[in-house]
Design a protein around this motif. Sequence first.
Motif, PDB file in Angstrom:
ATOM      1  N   GLU A   2      27.826 -24.755  -3.208  1.00  0.00           N
ATOM      2  CA  GLU A   2      27.210 -25.381  -2.023  1.00  0.00           C
ATOM      3  C   GLU A   2      27.080 -24.386  -0.875  1.00  0.00           C
ATOM      4  OE1 GLU A   2      28.383 -30.107  -2.298  1.00  0.00           O
ATOM      5  OE2 GLU A   2      29.634 -28.759  -1.109  1.00  0.00           O
TER       6      GLU A   2
ATOM      7  N   ILE B 196      25.816 -32.593   0.696  1.00  0.00           N
ATOM      8  CA  ILE B 196      25.668 -31.936   1.996  1.00  0.00           C
ATOM      9  C   ILE B 196      24.950 -32.895   2.959  1.00  0.00           C
ATOM     10  CG2 ILE B 196      24.802 -29.879   3.174  1.00  0.00           C
ATOM     11  CD1 ILE B 196      24.613 -28.525   0.426  1.00  0.00           C
TER      12      ILE B 196
ATOM     13  N   PHE C  63      18.582 -30.207  -3.482  1.00  0.00           N
ATOM     14  CA  PHE C  63      18.404 -31.024  -2.273  1.00  0.00           C
ATOM     15  C   PHE C  63      17.883 -32.427  -2.564  1.00  0.00           C
ATOM     16  CE2 PHE C  63      20.008 -27.878   0.169  1.00  0.00           C
ATOM     17  CZ  PHE C  63      19.182 -26.873   0.650  1.00  0.00           C
TER      18      PHE C  63
ATOM     19  N   SER D 221      22.138 -23.329  10.904  1.00  0.00           N
ATOM     20  CA  SER D 221      22.461 -22.003  11.432  1.00  0.00           C
ATOM     21  C   SER D 221      21.248 -21.272  12.001  1.00  0.00           C
ATOM     22  CB  SER D 221      23.120 -21.146  10.354  1.00  0.00           C
ATOM     23  OG  SER D 221      22.149 -20.805   9.397  1.00  0.00           O
ATOM     24  N   VAL D 222      20.066 -21.765  11.704  1.00  0.00           N
ATOM     25  CA  VAL D 222      18.863 -21.103  12.239  1.00  0.00           C
ATOM     26  C   VAL D 222      18.835 -21.154  13.761  1.00  0.00           C
ATOM     27  CG1 VAL D 222      16.350 -21.263  12.379  1.00  0.00           C
ATOM     28  CG2 VAL D 222      17.454 -21.350  10.184  1.00  0.00           C
TER      29      VAL D 222
ATOM     30  N   TYR E 208       8.409 -22.631  13.975  1.00  0.00           N
ATOM     31  CA  TYR E 208       8.549 -23.822  13.150  1.00  0.00           C
ATOM     32  C   TYR E 208       7.291 -24.052  12.316  1.00  0.00           C
ATOM     33  CZ  TYR E 208       9.518 -28.777  12.070  1.00  0.00           C
ATOM     34  OH  TYR E 208       9.739 -29.971  11.442  1.00  0.00           O
TER      35      TYR E 208
ATOM     36  N   CYS F 137      23.695 -23.212   1.138  1.00  0.00           N
ATOM     37  CA  CYS F 137      23.505 -23.291   2.592  1.00  0.00           C
ATOM     38  C   CYS F 137      23.120 -21.933   3.159  1.00  0.00           C
ATOM     39  CB  CYS F 137      24.783 -23.796   3.275  1.00  0.00           C
ATOM     40  SG  CYS F 137      25.050 -25.558   3.038  1.00  0.00           S
TER      41      CYS F 137
ATOM     42  N   VAL G 297      11.533 -16.622   7.148  1.00  0.00           N
ATOM     43  CA  VAL G 297      10.152 -17.082   7.271  1.00  0.00           C
ATOM     44  C   VAL G 297       9.757 -17.186   8.741  1.00  0.00           C
ATOM     45  CG1 VAL G 297       8.556 -18.975   6.825  1.00  0.00           C
ATOM     46  CG2 VAL G 297      10.191 -18.313   5.085  1.00  0.00           C
ATOM     47  N   MET G 298      10.690 -17.660   9.564  1.00  0.00           N
ATOM     48  CA  MET G 298      10.373 -17.794  10.992  1.00  0.00           C
ATOM     49  C   MET G 298      10.208 -16.430  11.649  1.00  0.00           C
ATOM     50  SD  MET G 298      12.658 -20.986  12.309  1.00  0.00           S
ATOM     51  CE  MET G 298      12.710 -22.543  11.431  1.00  0.00           C
TER      52      MET G 298
ATOM     53  N   LEU H 200      19.728 -29.715   8.217  1.00  0.00           N
ATOM     54  CA  LEU H 200      20.724 -29.696   7.153  1.00  0.00           C
ATOM     55  C   LEU H 200      21.980 -29.050   7.716  1.00  0.00           C
ATOM     56  CD1 LEU H 200      21.120 -30.367   4.077  1.00  0.00           C
ATOM     57  CD2 LEU H 200      20.863 -27.907   3.696  1.00  0.00           C
ATOM     58  N   THR H 201      23.054 -29.795   7.739  1.00  0.00           N
ATOM     59  CA  THR H 201      24.304 -29.262   8.291  1.00  0.00           C
ATOM     60  C   THR H 201      25.040 -28.454   7.226  1.00  0.00           C
ATOM     61  OG1 THR H 201      25.729 -31.081   7.556  1.00  0.00           O
ATOM     62  CG2 THR H 201      24.521 -31.405   9.625  1.00  0.00           C
ATOM     63  N   GLU H 202      26.223 -27.967   7.592  1.00  0.00           N
ATOM     64  CA  GLU H 202      27.079 -27.309   6.598  1.00  0.00           C
ATOM     65  C   GLU H 202      28.333 -28.145   6.406  1.00  0.00           C
ATOM     66  OE1 GLU H 202      27.318 -23.236   7.915  1.00  0.00           O
ATOM     67  OE2 GLU H 202      25.157 -22.969   7.609  1.00  0.00           O
TER      68      GLU H 202
ATOM     69  N   LEU I 115       6.229 -23.173   3.533  1.00  0.00           N
ATOM     70  CA  LEU I 115       6.834 -24.067   2.549  1.00  0.00           C
ATOM     71  C   LEU I 115       5.814 -25.033   1.961  1.00  0.00           C
ATOM     72  CD1 LEU I 115      10.315 -24.959   4.084  1.00  0.00           C
ATOM     73  CD2 LEU I 115       9.824 -23.543   2.118  1.00  0.00           C
TER      74      LEU I 115
ATOM     75  N   ALA J 215      15.295 -18.587   8.367  1.00  0.00           N
ATOM     76  CA  ALA J 215      15.281 -17.559   9.413  1.00  0.00           C
ATOM     77  C   ALA J 215      14.269 -16.474   9.083  1.00  0.00           C
ATOM     78  CB  ALA J 215      16.671 -16.951   9.581  1.00  0.00           C
TER      79      ALA J 215
ATOM     80  N   TYR K 217       7.199 -21.739   9.407  1.00  0.00           N
ATOM     81  CA  TYR K 217       8.167 -22.192   8.405  1.00  0.00           C
ATOM     82  C   TYR K 217       7.573 -23.285   7.538  1.00  0.00           C
ATOM     83  CZ  TYR K 217      12.575 -24.433   6.809  1.00  0.00           C
ATOM     84  OH  TYR K 217      13.584 -24.997   6.084  1.00  0.00           O
TER      85      TYR K 217
ATOM     86  N   MET L 116      13.551 -29.998   6.354  1.00  0.00           N
ATOM     87  CA  MET L 116      14.825 -29.785   7.047  1.00  0.00           C
ATOM     88  C   MET L 116      14.906 -28.360   7.591  1.00  0.00           C
ATOM     89  SD  MET L 116      17.555 -31.233   4.283  1.00  0.00           S
ATOM     90  CE  MET L 116      17.248 -30.064   2.960  1.00  0.00           C
ATOM     91  N   VAL L 117      15.553 -28.218   8.704  1.00  0.00           N
ATOM     92  CA  VAL L 117      15.862 -26.888   9.231  1.00  0.00           C
ATOM     93  C   VAL L 117      17.360 -26.682   9.042  1.00  0.00           C
ATOM     94  CG1 VAL L 117      16.019 -25.492  11.326  1.00  0.00           C
ATOM     95  CG2 VAL L 117      14.021 -26.913  10.944  1.00  0.00           C
ATOM     96  N   PRO L 118      17.771 -25.586   8.420  1.00  0.00           N
ATOM     97  CA  PRO L 118      19.216 -25.364   8.273  1.00  0.00           C
ATOM     98  C   PRO L 118      19.846 -25.105   9.637  1.00  0.00           C
ATOM     99  CG  PRO L 118      17.967 -23.531   7.312  1.00  0.00           C
ATOM    100  CD  PRO L 118      16.972 -24.506   7.810  1.00  0.00           C
TER     101      PRO L 118
ATOM    102  N   VAL M 189       6.121 -19.729   0.264  1.00  0.00           N
ATOM    103  CA  VAL M 189       7.433 -19.711  -0.376  1.00  0.00           C
ATOM    104  C   VAL M 189       7.434 -20.671  -1.554  1.00  0.00           C
ATOM    105  CG1 VAL M 189       9.879 -20.250  -0.115  1.00  0.00           C
ATOM    106  CG2 VAL M 189       8.663 -19.144   1.745  1.00  0.00           C
TER     107      VAL M 189
ATOM    108  N   PHE N  22      19.547 -20.972   1.991  1.00  0.00           N
ATOM    109  CA  PHE N  22      18.539 -21.772   2.680  1.00  0.00           C
ATOM    110  C   PHE N  22      18.394 -21.292   4.129  1.00  0.00           C
ATOM    111  CE2 PHE N  22      15.649 -25.014   3.296  1.00  0.00           C
ATOM    112  CZ  PHE N  22      16.047 -26.030   4.154  1.00  0.00           C
ATOM    113  N   SER N  23      19.522 -20.953   4.742  1.00  0.00           N
ATOM    114  CA  SER N  23      19.483 -20.424   6.109  1.00  0.00           C
ATOM    115  C   SER N  23      18.735 -19.104   6.161  1.00  0.00           C
ATOM    116  CB  SER N  23      20.898 -20.180   6.637  1.00  0.00           C
ATOM    117  OG  SER N  23      21.594 -21.385   6.722  1.00  0.00           O
TER     118      SER N  23
ATOM    119  N   ASN O 104      17.139 -24.990  -5.896  1.00  0.00           N
ATOM    120  CA  ASN O 104      17.720 -24.040  -4.946  1.00  0.00           C
ATOM    121  C   ASN O 104      18.195 -22.814  -5.680  1.00  0.00           C
ATOM    122  OD1 ASN O 104      17.388 -25.355  -2.447  1.00  0.00           O
ATOM    123  ND2 ASN O 104      19.024 -26.778  -2.966  1.00  0.00           N
TER     124      ASN O 104
END
Lengths: 357, 387
Positions: B262, A298, A288, A67-68, A41, B266, B276-277, A315-317, A48, B274, A44, A63-65, B285, B269-270, B290
Amino acid sequence: MDYNKVLALPAFGVNKEEKHRLFSEHLSELTAYHREHCPAYERYLSALGYAKNGKHAEEDIPMVPISVFKEMDLRSVPEEEVFKTITSSGTTGQKVSKIYLDSVTAANQQKTLYKIVADFTGGERLPFLIIDSPKVLKDRMMFSARGAGILGFSIFASEMVYALDENMNLNLEAIENFAKKHEGKKILLFGFTYMIWKHFYKELEKQDITLQLPEGMLIHGGGWKKLQAEAVDNVTFKECIQRRTGIDFISDYYGMAEQTGCIYMECEHGHLHVSTYSDILIRKAEDFSLCQNGEEGIIQVLSLLPESYPGHSILTEDRGVILGEDDCPCGRKGKYFSILGRVKHSETRGCSDTYEG
Amino acid sequence: MQGEIKADGWPTFDERVFDFLEDLTAAIRRDEECVGYPEIRAFGFWCRKTNLMEMKARMNYEPGKQYVGKGQVFHIAPSNVPVMFAYSLVLGLLAGNKNVVRLSTRCGEGDKQLCRVIEEVLAQEKCKEMREHIQIVQYERNDEISRRYINSSNACVFWGGDETVARMHTLIERPGITEVSFPDRYGLCILNAEALKEYLPEEMEHLAHRFYNDTYVMDQNACSSPRLVVWYGDLEADVLKETKERFWEALYKESLAYPLEEDKVCKKFSLLAASVMKHEGITKVQHYDNRLYVAEMETLPQQIEELEGRYGFFYEYTTSDLKQIGNAVGEKLQTITIAEMSEEALQPLLQHENAENLARVVAVGQALQMDMVWDKKNLIEELSKVF
């Protein structure tokens, strides 16, 4: 940050300004905390360009997406302190989110859920009819969202009965005994939306059975995707269930494994409500930036709960729209909103065929 | 569906195929619907006689020998590369074969229009013979049907990446069926920082436009679309920074034309989070809304192919030693796009043992340019035989 202080606040009693101040302060603290304890984290946020120990306004918290959580093991506590791991629902072969809870966060989730639901049900323990099969809790290895939901809500149970048997069929005997035993008393029913529709309502229809549960309160969650495919919307769902069971209080809730505990429940006016313990922002896909009330975008979910994992700003989907704040006719303070479904799938170009089952 | 074709095909580069393609090119030019699809127009242009003759001239034909098609070719087109089915078909025809092409059921509107035009041309009386050489089929994924087409053909062309190739491969039951497969590949871009430093605004814009065509146009997901941009050279830090910024700003402007759904935001961004982590080599970055994400790397991962980028998400790395890049590439590297790079400067990478499958080095803007030689395979050669 002492979450207990936050928990002490009324579940729907905090207005806009107070909320913004509370969240800006606490989310900044949580962000700093997770930066210190979760190396991935930190990488990340650092890449950024977020300054360490920065104080952010709520809307500027990174925000963390969502799906991560499927791709990375994100934890802000050492492995030996992990008390419970929640996984999101997923079909076989699909990656699932892994959410690591220590005992503090797990307990806070329960307490938060209690405060939110109690605002709707009154808070006392009630006879609990689970619209699922006993099998759902038996696999303790990986705690799925369905199991987590049931166990979470079981804090309201004075007794627990399953409406379905091991084979997902109606256990009529159990249901009828339950109804008879608690005739005239307030009871709680709970299950995943699609389960209730498919295995409970449709079976009652098929067998032409009508239950008499006018004191029943049905809480359900899990999404409308599958019901959409059958052209069943919220209004239809309520009408049908009411007809077959006599239940008037039917409340949908929005929640996710990644922020267990702070659910968003539907009030009598059909609005999903944001509690004191979480918040929602709607973001534009282009950059965003924030959407205004009434503007679709979103959904970003924020919560003061996640301490053992960096899940306080996600951030959800899902797509949604904020309908208003502090002024719902039901009397609850805070934002209320609508979910519009998942972000629409679009085909990706390219040489590699992604076989989407 | 016939049984195994035993007859030989037509000669390669046959006049009858040329005539058909001339009609097809003209039909595409005239067609009102096709006007809206630049990739169809590009295909029409590619089918012009001068281009076909140029390809023929590159064949290593020995005098006195005859080159004819193998018979029948079965093509599996990739599901989401517009017009690709048609390129594969034409190469099969030029090689002298009858062709059965499976078009994905998920094909786009452009492909449907092109099929219509092909059908209209074939409906002419003079195309009676050609009709037997072109069969375009569509069916939901069905191994049984594919199996029958494969085994009644003399050769197969499988596009679509590792998964498709592996699946189709298992369906081949007879020995002697030629298999031309296109597994997963990726691309890389190398920009000469010193040269770009001197670029005028219009030059930078043109470069960005060409780069856009290699990437965004295919969701940055074509096998030859670059994910990593290498800045070659040894510039002073702030000069380099400025040059890079000018490039990315210009690309951002190009990206305004990209349909940014959209869903793609998503996913992008995901991927960013991922990546970067996971990759400690990413230090910074930049994001332009976007539309464009640029991840600056201080160190490369073990394998560049680990770097995932789509929908306008690029990694960048600076070096004046291309051997470093060579150390981090592997068998999946297929295409390198370049701007202002000399052959000489590229040698350490081109000669590197890891770049065994490097098939082509082309100018930025040409990444998606189809040719009879793809991924080091000469499709005409593969699909024909010699007497």
